[in-house]
Design a protein around this motif. Structure first.
Motif, PDB file in Angstrom:
ATOM      1  N   LEU A 144      -1.085   8.397  -5.965  1.00 16.30           N
ATOM      2  CA  LEU A 144      -2.078   6.954  -5.320  1.00 16.30           C
ATOM      3  C   LEU A 144      -1.314   6.608  -4.787  1.00 16.30           C
ATOM      4  CD1 LEU A 144      -4.505   7.882  -7.523  1.00 16.30           C
ATOM      5  CD2 LEU A 144      -4.756   8.658  -5.099  1.00 16.30           C
ATOM      6  N   SER A 145      -1.627   6.246  -3.823  1.00 21.09           N
ATOM      7  CA  SER A 145      -0.901   4.047  -3.607  1.00 21.09           C
ATOM      8  C   SER A 145      -1.901   3.687  -3.667  1.00 21.09           C
ATOM      9  CB  SER A 145      -1.357   4.105  -1.765  1.00 21.09           C
ATOM     10  OG  SER A 145      -2.840   3.522  -1.403  1.00 21.09           O
ATOM     11  N   GLY A 146      -0.802   2.391  -4.045  1.00 18.86           N
ATOM     12  CA  GLY A 146      -0.590   0.790  -4.898  1.00 18.86           C
ATOM     13  C   GLY A 146      -2.720   0.973  -4.239  1.00 18.86           C
ATOM     14  N   GLY A 147      -3.361   0.728  -2.969  1.00 22.41           N
ATOM     15  CA  GLY A 147      -4.341  -0.195  -3.234  1.00 22.41           C
ATOM     16  C   GLY A 147      -5.527   1.309  -3.826  1.00 22.41           C
ATOM     17  N   GLN A 148      -5.019   2.389  -3.430  1.00 23.86           N
ATOM     18  CA  GLN A 148      -5.737   3.566  -3.977  1.00 23.86           C
ATOM     19  C   GLN A 148      -5.855   3.587  -5.967  1.00 23.86           C
ATOM     20  OE1 GLN A 148      -3.955   6.502  -2.522  1.00 23.86           O
ATOM     21  NE2 GLN A 148      -5.728   7.378  -1.165  1.00 23.86           N
ATOM     22  N   GLN A 149      -4.275   2.411  -6.629  1.00 21.23           N
ATOM     23  CA  GLN A 149      -4.731   3.135  -7.880  1.00 21.23           C
ATOM     24  C   GLN A 149      -5.498   1.452  -8.083  1.00 21.23           C
ATOM     25  OE1 GLN A 149      -1.250   3.132  -9.595  1.00 21.23           O
ATOM     26  NE2 GLN A 149      -0.059   3.768  -8.079  1.00 21.23           N
ATOM     27  N   GLN A 150      -5.692   0.378  -7.227  1.00 24.02           N
ATOM     28  CA  GLN A 150      -6.368  -0.566  -7.856  1.00 24.02           C
ATOM     29  C   GLN A 150      -7.620  -0.188  -7.744  1.00 24.02           C
ATOM     30  OE1 GLN A 150      -6.042  -2.777 -10.071  1.00 24.02           O
ATOM     31  NE2 GLN A 150      -5.006  -3.945  -9.370  1.00 24.02           N
ATOM     32  N   ARG A 151      -8.005   0.520  -7.341  1.00 21.01           N
ATOM     33  CA  ARG A 151      -9.619   1.233  -6.505  1.00 21.01           C
ATOM     34  C   ARG A 151      -9.807   1.945  -7.367  1.00 21.01           C
ATOM     35  NH1 ARG A 151     -11.879   0.663  -0.789  1.00 21.01           N
ATOM     36  NH2 ARG A 151     -10.333   0.182   0.254  1.00 21.01           N
ATOM     37  N   VAL A 152      -8.705   2.597  -8.405  1.00 23.32           N
ATOM     38  CA  VAL A 152      -9.426   3.143 -10.161  1.00 23.32           C
ATOM     39  C   VAL A 152      -9.702   2.184 -10.890  1.00 23.32           C
ATOM     40  CG1 VAL A 152      -8.807   4.845 -11.429  1.00 23.32           C
ATOM     41  CG2 VAL A 152      -7.849   5.656  -9.066  1.00 23.32           C
ATOM     42  N   ALA A 153      -8.441   1.347 -10.664  1.00 25.85           N
ATOM     43  CA  ALA A 153      -9.204   0.319 -11.705  1.00 25.85           C
ATOM     44  C   ALA A 153     -10.511  -0.264 -12.184  1.00 25.85           C
ATOM     45  CB  ALA A 153      -8.067  -0.538 -11.689  1.00 25.85           C
ATOM     46  N   ILE A 154     -10.968  -0.414 -10.738  1.00 23.36           N
ATOM     47  CA  ILE A 154     -12.102  -0.681  -9.898  1.00 23.36           C
ATOM     48  C   ILE A 154     -13.252   0.059 -10.687  1.00 23.36           C
ATOM     49  CG2 ILE A 154     -13.725  -1.676  -8.372  1.00 23.36           C
ATOM     50  CD1 ILE A 154     -10.741  -2.821  -7.038  1.00 23.36           C
ATOM     51  N   ALA A 155     -13.117   1.330 -10.372  1.00 28.26           N
ATOM     52  CA  ALA A 155     -13.844   2.065 -10.395  1.00 28.26           C
ATOM     53  C   ALA A 155     -14.112   2.457 -12.225  1.00 28.26           C
ATOM     54  CB  ALA A 155     -13.509   3.541 -10.372  1.00 28.26           C
ATOM     55  N   ARG A 156     -13.037   1.875 -12.421  1.00 30.28           N
ATOM     56  CA  ARG A 156     -12.984   2.042 -14.128  1.00 30.28           C
ATOM     57  C   ARG A 156     -13.047   1.172 -14.795  1.00 30.28           C
ATOM     58  NH1 ARG A 156      -7.329   2.109 -17.294  1.00 30.28           N
ATOM     59  NH2 ARG A 156      -7.354   0.127 -16.716  1.00 30.28           N
ATOM     60  N   LEU A 174       0.244  -6.045  -3.979  1.00 25.73           N
ATOM     61  CA  LEU A 174      -0.706  -4.649  -2.526  1.00 25.73           C
ATOM     62  C   LEU A 174      -0.383  -5.720  -1.487  1.00 25.73           C
ATOM     63  CD1 LEU A 174      -4.477  -3.939  -4.030  1.00 25.73           C
ATOM     64  CD2 LEU A 174      -1.586  -3.053  -3.943  1.00 25.73           C
ATOM     65  N   ASP A 175      -0.310  -4.878  -0.794  1.00 25.52           N
ATOM     66  CA  ASP A 175       0.353  -5.627   1.210  1.00 25.52           C
ATOM     67  C   ASP A 175      -0.920  -6.453   1.712  1.00 25.52           C
ATOM     68  OD1 ASP A 175      -1.791  -4.129   2.199  1.00 25.52           O
ATOM     69  OD2 ASP A 175       0.212  -2.414   1.722  1.00 25.52           O
ATOM     70  N   THR A 176      -0.983  -7.402   2.287  1.00 22.64           N
ATOM     71  CA  THR A 176      -2.368  -8.079   2.658  1.00 22.64           C
ATOM     72  C   THR A 176      -2.484  -7.670   3.106  1.00 22.64           C
ATOM     73  OG1 THR A 176      -0.170  -9.233   4.074  1.00 22.64           O
ATOM     74  CG2 THR A 176      -2.610  -9.786   4.009  1.00 22.64           C
ATOM     75  N   LYS A 177      -3.499  -6.622   3.687  1.00 25.57           N
ATOM     76  CA  LYS A 177      -4.062  -5.247   4.607  1.00 25.57           C
ATOM     77  C   LYS A 177      -4.663  -4.777   3.361  1.00 25.57           C
ATOM     78  CE  LYS A 177      -4.620  -1.563   7.938  1.00 25.57           C
ATOM     79  NZ  LYS A 177      -5.164   0.002   6.722  1.00 25.57           N
ATOM     80  N   THR A 178      -4.160  -4.281   2.396  1.00 22.86           N
ATOM     81  CA  THR A 178      -4.708  -3.399   0.801  1.00 22.86           C
ATOM     82  C   THR A 178      -5.274  -4.683   0.306  1.00 22.86           C
ATOM     83  OG1 THR A 178      -3.283  -2.173   1.351  1.00 22.86           O
ATOM     84  CG2 THR A 178      -4.110  -1.978  -0.528  1.00 22.86           C
TER      85      THR A 178
END
Lengths: 229, 409
Positions: A144-156, A174-178
């Motif tokens: 997963l990309s960094g943004g997706q990984q952080q979404r997994v962490a938020i889901a957790r 994360l980059d600015t857009k993400t």
């Protein structure tokens, strides 16, 4: 009764012979539904404050009331229970279990809450869907990309319906857009689910998403401003 | 409250996720357990084989050999002078309370013929008590009797090797064989005894009444003379007294003066064999010691892998604590992981050890005996090492502040 109420909070680290005062008599309170950004240069004590609020670290002195409970009187396992049910964490480095699928990572808090396998999977999938990761449930973090990984962490952080989310530099890697996408997600959770969000950051851009900004310097609160409107 | 079923699930998931590390940890346990079991199997097998040979020789055995002749100052070695007689044998049985049985022996080698088969073998002239002295039962027919000895009947007992060579699958009992052209009736067959401790085929032999041997086969100028006398003591403790009594009795009977040397020798074969048994016991101990060292080294290997693998997972422990794992959730997870590795590795090690010793005995021809004790010992030790060193770092980590575990590098 405030959601979080701290008074005269102190934290002293021993670095060799030197005592480092990370927190010096910090007193403040945070109400339910607030979106607070904690700012300050590195070494200002903002992360220490966050770790104490998250019951990941013990203060050296002072009092911390969480929903009226004096956290200082709880033992290790009671603190673990608080982390499990009341607080969701989002870290800068994501802190996901490697070689473990997204859905299994999200299930983790439910596992320690003793839920059945079916209910765990169902709720974990729902949480992943709510952060926009439908279809990625069986991917491992390294797929997963960094943004997706952080979404997994938020889901957790969301999965056990915790009323508070503590985020320590969630956009630091994360980059600015993400970063903007992740912040929008936090704003949405705060607005729609009324989840209290406390966010540590040193980027002023990120802090603008919040409704209240607390600035730390040398272990003390320098300023505490609420956004008008 | 710790949720045991989900903790078990967490442990199994962790083991599955880290397949390579799990396999390596198990390998340490497998080799440790397998080596100890195989090593001890070799040692135990050797000492059991010696013990079997001792019992096949006959227990509590003394052998009396005649003395040496001296010709012109040159002593000729034990057994060169015909000094033992049938009367000596009877006197020993009669007068020595420590003696249970006595069998005189007059032996020689002769060609045996049956039909158109022939075979050269050792002929032993003796009395029926020989079968008791050597603990040697019959597999067919009957023994010859004291009456046969008294009247020098031409009957014989055949060893299995002789039967195989002369008769093949035929039943020899009642048949007539010719020893040195003299016809003997076969009355019985000796049970299979196998090799002696010195590697001789004990079944390649024929027993005949001692009197028949004296008169018909190996006639000598000394009537009543025998080659050796075999003596069975009443018990192992009686071997010493029996030796002493026989010495005194024979010196008296042979009129040997105070300062003269014996004209006979008493040999305690059981004692010699017991010395051999002792030395294999030492060998087993030695093998066991080597195996213990390998078990110890294996244990240190297990300890290393466990320490490293749990320590490098401190951050994982931190993550688990951050999302609500309690102290015993963490400890139990690692105990179950270590236990699973030890159990699977231990069982595979037992399989390896047992099949390894089977292969050893098949390839090298060594007798191996896998003792249950060695299995328990090896399995228990490596299991305990694995569990302890899997648990100890996890125990330490479970006492950390979650934030310290999370920040662990």
């Amino acid at each position: 009764m405030s959601l979080i109420e701290v008074s005269d909070l102190r934290k002293v680290y021993k670095l060799g012979d030197i005592d480092v005062n990370a927190l010096v008599d910090v007193s403040t309170s945070i109400e339910k539904g607030e979106f607070v950004a904690i700012m300050g240069p590195s070494g200002s004590g903002k992360s220490t404050f966050m770790n104490v609020l998250g019951c990941l670290d013990q203060p050296t002195g002072g009092r911390y009331l969480l929903e009226g409970t004096d956290v200082g009187r709880l033992n290790r396992d009671e603190l673990a229970g608080i982390r499990n049910k009341k607080i969701g964490f989002v870290f800068q480095g994501f802190n996901l279990l490697s070689r473990t699928s997204a859905v299994e990572n999200v299930e983790l808090p439910l596992l320690y809450d003793g839920l059945s396998a079916r209910e765990r999977t169902e709720r974990a999938r729902r949480a992943l869907k709510s952060v926009g990761l439908e279809g990625r449930e069986d991917h491992n973090p390294n797929q997963l990309s960094g943004g997706q990984q952080q979404r997994v962490a938020i889901a957790r952080a969301l999965v056990n319906n915790a009323p508070i989310i503590l985020a320590d530099e969630p956009t630091g890697n994360l980059d600015t857009k993400t970063s903007v996408e992740i912040m929008d997600l936090f704003v949405k959770l705060n607005d729609e689910a009324n989840i209290t969000i406390i966010l540590v950051t040193h980027e002023p851009d990120i802090a603008t998403f919040s409704k209240r900004t607390i600035k730390f310097l040398d272990g003390k609160i320098m300023s505490d401003e609420r956004k008008k409107g | 409250m710790v949720n045991i079923p989900s903790t078990i699930k967490i442990s199994f998931r962790a083991l599955r996720v880290n397949k390579m590390r799990s396999a390596l940890t198990m390998l340490g346990i497998i080799i440790g357990v397998g080596a100890v079991i195989a090593m001890l199997a070799v040692g135990t097998g050797a000492s059991r084989k010696i013990a079997e040979q001792i019992s096949s020789m006959g227990s509590n055995l003394l052998i009396i050999l005649p003395g040496s002749t001296t010709s012109g100052g040159v002593r000729m070695g034990a057994g060169t002078q015909p000094t033992l007689s049938m009367d000596d044998a009877e006197a020993i049985l009669r007068e020595s309370p420590a003696v249970a049985e006595v069998a005189p022996v007059l032996n020689g080698v002769a060609q045996v013929v049956y039909s158109h088969q022939n075979w050269s073998t050792g002929i032993i002239g003796t009395t029926p008590s020989m079968l008791t002295v050597r603990d040697w039962p019959l597999s067919a027919g009957r023994s010859f009797t004291d009456q046969d000895v008294k009247s020098a009947t031409k009957v014989c007992l055949l060893g299995q090797t002789v039967v195989d060579n002369l008769f093949g699958d035929m039943n020899p009992v009642g048949q007539v064989v010719r020893i040195k052209m003299i016809p003997f009736t076969v009355v019985g067959v000796l049970a299979v005894k196998g090799q002696s401790a010195m590697g001789q085929d004990q079944d390649d032999t024929i027993y005949v009444p001692v009197t028949t041997a004296q008169k018909k086969l190996f006639g000598t100028s000394f009537p009543g003379m025998v080659r050796i006398i075999m003596v069975k003591a009443r018990s192992t403790e009686d071997l010493g007294p029996a030796e002493k009594e026989i010495n005194e009795l024979l010196r008296q009977r042979h009129h040997i003066g105070q300062k003269q040397e014996n004209d006979f020798t008493v040999r305690n074969l059981t004692q010699i064999m017991q010395t051999a048994e002792q030395s294999t016991k030492v060998m087993t101990l030695l093998l066991g010691a080597i195996a213990s060292v390998s078990l110890l080294v294996g244990g240190i290997g297990i300890m290393n892998i466990m320490l490293v693998s749990v320590t490098e997972r401190t951050r994982e422990i931190g993550i688990r604590m951050a999302v609500g794992a309690k102290t015993w959730d963490i400890r139990l997870q690692f105990i179950i992981e270590a236990l699973t590795l030890s159990l699977i590795g231990g069982i595979a090690g037992i399989v390896l050890g047992v099949s390894g010793s089977k292969i050893l005995s098949a390839l090298a021809g060594w007798a191996t005996v896998v003792s249950p004790l060695s299995i328990v010992l090896a399995f228990g030790f490596s299991g305990l090492v694995g569990i302890f060193f899997g648990f100890y770092p996890a125990y330490k980590a479970s006492l950390l502040n979650p934030i310290d575990a999370l920040r662990f590098e």
